[in-house]
Write a protein that holds these residues in place. Structure first.
Motif: not given
Length: 312
Positions: A166-170
């Motif tokens: 879920e955090l991969a976009k950052y």
């Protein structure tokens, strides 16, 4: 002048025969009339302890005298009364449970995010293209958090690894992690780096140190702590309350544990609802046969152990 001190600390440093160390360390702590909770693991120490100033200072000196723990940093609070009633020192698999035991992935002694001192963190959170990531559990960030922080829907820190996708976009942004005292960030930042995040930082000393050294600016609400204080103030610059009563929805900074021991839910609850529900999170919990007596604090202990308050 307040009679007691409460200290928060951790140290990632290998301990041989850690289970035996825990038993010996418990005896040592009791010899100093201390109360608190210490977790001992093969990877190090994690503790919060309380006692009169002379006893606490003797404990800190002993920790620093051991070369394994010589670099340990203590966050010290002056308190009116001990923050625990008993002394516990237990051996566990990890000093903060992540479920990740592969030293090639998680080893805070070899790879973590870049440590930011509170004043550095204070400046960086105002920059553009920065992600502020709270790695604590729901009940903790519901009580207080940094402005604009990303919070995770997790019940325990061991759920953090499941959030990586879920955090991969950052991944290509500056990610600033924070937690209560810094211990969770050591592992959280290491895991982020392992998964290809490029620029990861962590608040050195956590929220507690930030409050002491940077005035707690832009931290909204209170900080949950794992002792009978339950919550402490952080922000002396621009404080606000962000938590609301679990039962009625009004703004309240008060957090309790549900009086039903089989529930024991961490909730924010106003005094009025606390009285009406007898410290429970629901009407159903008020009828539980083992419901504990609510004394207005929402903190429950089993067997009291007095702290020696005599002059040293």
């Amino acid at each position: 002048m307040k009679k007691f001190q409460t200290i928060l600390y951790y140290c990632y440093s290998p301990i041989a025969n850690a289970e035996q160390f825990a038993a010996t360390h418990l005896t040592f702590c009791k010899s100093l009339n201390l109360v608190g909770r210490i977790i001992v693991a093969d990877e190090g120490l994690n503790g919060t302890i309380s006692g009169v100033k002379a006893d606490v200072e003797a404990y800190m000196a002993a920790i620093h005298a051991d070369e394994r723990f010589a670099k340990t940093e203590f966050k010290i609070d002056e308190v009116d009364e001990p923050s625990f009633i008993k002394m516990h020192c237990r051996y566990k698999d990890e000093i903060v449970h992540s479920g990740l035991k592969d030293p090639n992935i998680i080893n805070p002694n070899t790879r973590t995010g870049k440590h930011l001192e509170p004043v550095e963190f204070q400046k960086m959170i105002k920059e553009e293209d920065v992600i502020i990531l709270d790695v604590r559990s729901n009940y903790e960030h519901n009580l207080g958090r940094f402005k604009n922080a990303i919070t995770l829907d997790i019940e325990n820190f061991r759920d953090f690894p499941e959030q990586i996708n879920e955090l991969a976009k950052y991944k290509d942004k500056k990610v600033l992690t924070y937690c209560t005292g810094g211990i969770k960030c050591e592992k959280a930042s290491a895991l982020l780096l392992h998964h290809g995040f490029n620029d990861v930082y962590q608040l050195h000393g956590g929220i507690i140190k930030y409050g002491k050294e940077a005035g707690g600016e832009d931290f909204d609400g209170k900080c949950y702590v794992f002792d009978n204080r339950i919550a402490v103030d952080v922000n002396s610059v621009n404080p606000s309350i962000v938590s609301t009563c679990y039962s009625c929805g009004i703004v309240t900074p008060k957090m309790i544990n549900c009086a039903n021991p089989e529930c024991n839910e961490h909730i924010t609850q106003c005094d009025a609802c606390g009285e009406e529900l007898e410290g429970c999170c629901s009407v159903a919990c008020t009828t539980h046969p083992r419901k504990r007596q609510y004394d207005g604090t929402g903190y429950y202990v089993k067997v009291p152990q007095q702290v020696n308050v005599s002059a040293k």
